[in-house]
Enzyme design. Sequence first.
Site, mmCIF file in Angstrom:
data_model
loop_
_atom_site.group_PDB
_atom_site.id
_atom_site.type_symbol
_atom_site.label_atom_id
_atom_site.label_comp_id
_atom_site.label_asym_id
_atom_site.label_seq_id
_atom_site.Cartn_x
_atom_site.Cartn_y
_atom_site.Cartn_z
ATOM 1 N N GLU A 128 9.688 -51.642 29.370
ATOM 2 C CA GLU A 128 10.910 -52.381 29.674
ATOM 3 C C GLU A 128 11.416 -52.026 31.072
ATOM 4 O OE1 GLU A 128 15.387 -53.002 27.761
ATOM 5 O OE2 GLU A 128 14.317 -51.102 27.450
ATOM 6 N N LYS A 136 15.839 -60.589 25.801
ATOM 7 C CA LYS A 136 16.349 -59.509 24.955
ATOM 8 C C LYS A 136 17.550 -60.039 24.183
ATOM 9 C CE LYS A 136 17.440 -54.566 25.054
ATOM 10 N NZ LYS A 136 17.539 -53.351 25.900
ATOM 11 N N CYS A 180 12.942 -53.081 23.266
ATOM 12 C CA CYS A 180 13.686 -51.842 23.062
ATOM 13 C C CYS A 180 14.697 -51.912 21.911
ATOM 14 C CB CYS A 180 14.359 -51.438 24.373
ATOM 15 S SG CYS A 180 14.926 -49.708 24.405
#
Length: 515
Positions: free
Chosen positions: A268, A343, A377
């Site tokens: 990331e 995300k 993440c």
Amino acid sequence: MSKLDLSNFEKKLEVRNLTKDDIDQLLEMQKVCFPNMDPWKREHLESHLSIFPEGQFCVEYDGKIIGSCSSLIINFDEYDDKHTWDDITDEGYITNHNPEGYNLYGIEVMVDPDFRGMKIGKRLYEARKELARELNLKSIIIGGRIPNYHKYKHELSPREYVEEVSSQNIYDPVLTFQIMNGFTVMRINPGYLPDDAQSVQYATLMEWNNIEYRAKTKRHFKTAYPVRITVIQYMMKNIESFEEFAKQVEYYVDVAYDFDSDFAVFPEIFTTQLMSFLEEKVPSKAIRRLTDYTEDYIELFTNLAVKYNVNIIGGSHFVEEDDHIYNIAYLFRRDGTIEKQYKIHVTPNERKWWGIQPGDMVKVFDTDCGKIAIQICYDIQFPELARYAVDQGANIIFVPFCTDDRQGYLRVRYCAQARAVENQVYTVIAGTVGNLTQVENMDIQYAQSGIFTPSDFEFARDGIVGECHPNIETVVVGDVDLEILRRQRKSGTVRQLRDRRRDLFEVSYKGIELK
């Protein structure tokens, strides 16, 4: 900055079977590939397509044919050891093709010189190997040219030349390539191609053995579907330019290629390394400046995916769209096409320091290794996303992450392993290590990247295919088997996907794509 149109960056590369519409391009390409040799005639190629269309492949790149190969099936035992090219191909028409034979015989490979270095030949050889597996053929046999032999013919016999090339003391563009692709030398045939002056008419008879061949039947049983993954645990350190960043990235993609990987996975927001030379101390302003490199980043990874023939999970990158900043992970397929995943869950840190906005769409992507998902993440810490992705067919969930301490890392790891168990899916985490001492809010990193499996007898005992040592720059390479995954979902010791009480609960997804 408006939303980028990724179609402006995509490079469409496809390995497919030849058609009659491709013949004109092939006839032109062979003139530059073999300028001093007798060319194919149209009737040769038409005969190939009429008799054995499945064995004729090409590589098309943005609408142009840049490589091709031809083959037929024979029983090699029926031919003399010292056969010629004309013998084995019936003078180029392959009318001797035997559908009940045991050997695929390769008779031609061409790659446009303007596109060499893009692993086009390897793609064609892999297409042949897959065909041999599908048809349950015993081996692939080729009569290979040795085009550099004319430079050594006064010093070395053909046998000595082949031995020197095999020992990597001499480079031959054909023989070296074939050895690197798993072929072994059977013998040397004189007079193989009378018009091949570069090889002094010699050819190496070479063979690749299909280890999945089943001698008692022509039916092919696919008992494994391995997918090889290279996870890059990327070191964050100060750099001076985008070119330096690109050099580091290409090094790792090359490593993935050397391991014959299907996927290379970066962490990331590892592109924040670029902020080390931007000389902007205010985090929100530094992020805006970082987004100026979005097009350079996309172009770099698109070219690397095609050049090295590997699907790349390009970590994630901060992108400006309609005056908002998003954290976006890109899938760069090895055929040149591109996908992206926003995300979904933004951390308090991202919101506070950089003003990152959340995405609104969970996606599952088709690849040449089945369906995959990307969850960046923090997203892996929300089980609903993984459940939805698996319900849509995902077999692998890639998790690029960036954490600054062990607690943060363990949240990602434990949740990735939990998702693997509860959804009977493979999960892959790739993180950053090192430090960026001159970059505010990106100063320290903590990671131990890995590849995880469900927990059952056919998988690794501890559910770990492989993992990096913590906090060093390295890679981990591992195979995950999609066929084992399929079987375990149906008949494993436990069957979490089948045994869910859908009469009591379900995941209701309300995805709305970003405008």
